[in-house]
Write a protein that holds these residues in place. Structure first.
Motif, short mmCIF file in Angstrom:
data_model
loop_
_atom_site.label_atom_id
_atom_site.label_comp_id
_atom_site.label_asym_id
_atom_site.label_seq_id
_atom_site.Cartn_x
_atom_site.Cartn_y
_atom_site.Cartn_z
N PRO A 71 39.33 -5.51 -6.86
CA PRO A 71 38.85 -6.63 -7.66
C PRO A 71 39.05 -7.95 -6.94
O PRO A 71 40.00 -8.13 -6.18
CB PRO A 71 39.69 -6.55 -8.94
N GLY A 72 38.14 -8.88 -7.18
CA GLY A 72 38.24 -10.21 -6.58
C GLY A 72 37.35 -11.18 -7.32
O GLY A 72 36.54 -10.78 -8.17
N PRO A 73 37.47 -12.48 -7.05
CA PRO A 73 36.65 -13.48 -7.74
C PRO A 73 35.16 -13.22 -7.53
O PRO A 73 34.73 -12.72 -6.49
CB PRO A 73 37.09 -14.80 -7.09
N ALA B 192 30.47 -4.31 -9.70
CA ALA B 192 30.71 -4.12 -11.13
C ALA B 192 31.67 -5.17 -11.66
O ALA B 192 32.58 -5.62 -10.95
CB ALA B 192 31.27 -2.72 -11.39
N ALA B 193 31.48 -5.53 -12.94
CA ALA B 193 32.29 -6.57 -13.56
C ALA B 193 33.59 -6.03 -14.16
O ALA B 193 34.38 -6.81 -14.70
CB ALA B 193 31.49 -7.29 -14.63
N ARG C 293 34.18 -5.96 -8.74
CA ARG C 293 34.61 -4.91 -7.81
C ARG C 293 33.39 -4.37 -7.10
O ARG C 293 32.35 -4.13 -7.73
CB ARG C 293 35.31 -3.78 -8.58
N GLN C 294 33.52 -4.16 -5.81
CA GLN C 294 32.39 -3.71 -5.00
C GLN C 294 32.70 -2.37 -4.35
O GLN C 294 33.78 -2.18 -3.78
CB GLN C 294 32.06 -4.75 -3.91
N GLN C 295 31.74 -1.45 -4.42
CA GLN C 295 31.89 -0.14 -3.80
C GLN C 295 30.58 0.25 -3.12
O GLN C 295 29.50 0.04 -3.68
CB GLN C 295 32.26 0.93 -4.85
N LEU D 83 19.36 1.09 -10.41
CA LEU D 83 19.50 -0.33 -10.10
C LEU D 83 20.19 -1.09 -11.22
O LEU D 83 20.75 -2.16 -10.99
CB LEU D 83 18.14 -0.94 -9.80
N GLY D 84 20.17 -0.54 -12.43
CA GLY D 84 20.83 -1.18 -13.56
C GLY D 84 22.16 -0.56 -13.91
O GLY D 84 22.71 -0.83 -14.98
N SER D 85 22.72 0.26 -13.02
CA SER D 85 23.96 0.97 -13.33
C SER D 85 25.19 0.07 -13.28
O SER D 85 26.26 0.47 -13.76
CB SER D 85 24.15 2.15 -12.36
N ALA D 86 25.06 -1.12 -12.72
CA ALA D 86 26.19 -2.05 -12.63
C ALA D 86 25.66 -3.47 -12.64
O ALA D 86 24.44 -3.71 -12.67
CB ALA D 86 27.02 -1.79 -11.37
N TYR D 87 26.56 -4.43 -12.61
CA TYR D 87 26.19 -5.84 -12.65
C TYR D 87 25.19 -6.17 -11.55
O TYR D 87 24.23 -6.91 -11.76
CB TYR D 87 27.46 -6.69 -12.48
N SER D 88 25.41 -5.63 -10.35
CA SER D 88 24.54 -5.88 -9.21
C SER D 88 24.50 -4.63 -8.34
O SER D 88 25.55 -4.04 -8.04
CB SER D 88 25.07 -7.07 -8.39
#
Length: 436
Positions: free
Chosen positions: A276-278, A233-234, A189-191, A209-214
């Motif tokens: 959410p998406g692939p 986020a994953a 998921r991207q925000q 910078l480490g708060s989410a997957y990327s």
């Protein structure tokens, strides 16, 4: 195994330019062999030869004064080994095609670069990366390489040797295929957030910078904070937790889709808003069926240890008068350290120390090579003393002895000497920066 429809060989074809038309190749000809045997004959007949990938490098790392080889006409394949959790993919395949094939079979790569348009082998060879304090560059996924050497032999580099030599800059020969580790497919998921303060980035870079997957921070280096922050986020829970970190830093979620370069059409960007998406449709910033970034641009990037971020942010803000007028956008991305000899995120540092993670200070410049060239010395004077190393595929000052920044690059030289004793794959870039 399917045949790629691209014709070849095509002796005498003009080598052309890179994808943004900011670099003209100087090779005397371009060839596109259709078989490994044709490729072998090209290599053995050439004094100097080098491979060009998807032409997304802004530096002449892939150029030569001899024969430039395009491998996309070779037969292509994507073979998943579910038991070993690996995929073996032909060198000319781009990440977009690989990602779709993997996802269809229930698999994924751990990370992707910001654009899926780049070739698998080329991205690995230059140390290209995505973002995430816990995920390494694309080269960290390499489990094996199959290479046509300067002597015309096909050799296989196993996991240990391939991982160390994965960032090879084309110095070893022609990579025929790459074996990569894969993981089960997953959603992301991207925000996008506005309003984040610079003190939150500098005071606790690993926290933000480490708060989410990327996480990617975009700026023009003017003002009191970044322009926007992209969080990937994953899970919904991870996105919510990252949202709390961003809120404490002054961030507020954006409701509309955004391009990383403010003002450009948002349709080129992947879905946002927490939908959410692939993995392959969220981790890259850009959609595979659109022009990535601005198109008309020059890029530079310097990767430095994560514990030097606060100093680097302060230094770059102090250079706003120099860099902001030439920027389309700048980006900060984190990358986990790796063990590859020539990787810009190699754990071993030139001063004898080590780093667990790095932050890339990336610059998307306007396409004015002369003006960018005048600005780069100031950027390097600010960042190199902090342990920064340039991305091999992007623009940095021509006289920088980049190899001196890598304490283990001698291992790459030794392997290159073994596989290419006649120095067919040596080019001016490798010589100028001390790699060979």
């Amino acid at each position: 195994m399917a045949e790629n429809p691209t014709p070849g060989p095509v002796p005498g074809t003009e080598p052309g330019e890179n994808w943004s038309r900011s670099l003209a190749y100087t090779a005397r000809e371009l060839v596109a062999p259709r078989t490994v045997e044709e490729l072998r004959q090209v290599v053995l007949a050439a004094d100097r030869v080098h491979v060009v990938g998807s032409r997304h490098s802004f530096s002449p790392v892939a150029d030569t004064d001899g024969v430039l080889v395009d491998v996309t006409a070779l037969p292509t394949s994507i073979i998943v080994d579910a038991e070993a959790r690996t995929v073996t993919v032909s060198a000319g395949v781009r990440h977009a095609a690989l990602a779709e094939a993997l996802h269809a079979q229930g698999w994924a790569l751990r990370n992707l670069a910001s654009l899926p348009h780049i070739s698998v082998a080329g991205a690995v060879a230059t140390g290209t990366h995505g973002s995430g304090t816990r995920t390494g560059s694309l080269a960290t996924q390499v489990a094996g390489l199959r290479v046509l050497t300067g002597e015309g032999e096909v050799v296989e580099l196993g996991r240990e040797e391939a991982a160390a030599a994965a960032v090879h800059l084309g110095a070893l020969g022609v990579v025929l295929d790459v074996t990569l580790d894969v993981v089960p497919t997953f959603e992301v998921r991207q925000q996008v957030f506005d309003g984040v303060r610079w003190d939150a980035v500098g005071d606790d870079p690993s926290g933000l910078l480490g708060s989410a997957y990327s996480v990617s921070v975009f700026t023009d280096w003017a003002g009191d904070g970044p322009q926007q922050v992209f969080v990937k986020a994953a899970s919904a829970e991870e996105l919510a937790a990252a949202g709390e970190v961003l809120a404490a830093a002054g961030g507020t979620p954006v409701t509309e889709r955004r391009h990383p370069i403010l003002g450009l059409p948002a349709e080129a960007a992947n879905e946002q808003g927490g939908v959410p998406g692939p993995w392959h449709a969220r981790l890259p910033h850009f959609r595979a069926d659109h022009t990535p970034s601005a198109g008309e641009e020059i890029q530079s990037e310097y990767l430095l240890p994560g514990d030097r971020v606060a100093e680097a942010v302060k230094a770059m803000r102090g250079l706003s008068d120099v860099v902001t007028p030439l920027l389309q956008v700048a980006e900060l991305r984190s990358v986990a350290a790796d063990e590859a000899w020539a990787s810009p995120t190699s754990r071993a540092l030139a001063d004898g120390g080590s780093a667990d993670w790095f932050v890339g200070f990336h610059f998307t410049w306007v396409k004015d090579a002369a003006a960018v060239g005048r600005a780069l010395p100031a950027v390097e004077e600010a960042l190199l003393p902090l342990g920064a190393r340039p991305h091999w595929g992007k623009v940095f000052t021509p006289d920088l002895p980049a190899a001196d920044l890598y304490p283990r690059i001698g291992h790459l030289r030794e392997l290159a000497e073994r596989l290419d004793p006649r120095r067919r794959f040596v080019n001016a870039f490798l010589e100028r920066h001390g790699v060979r």
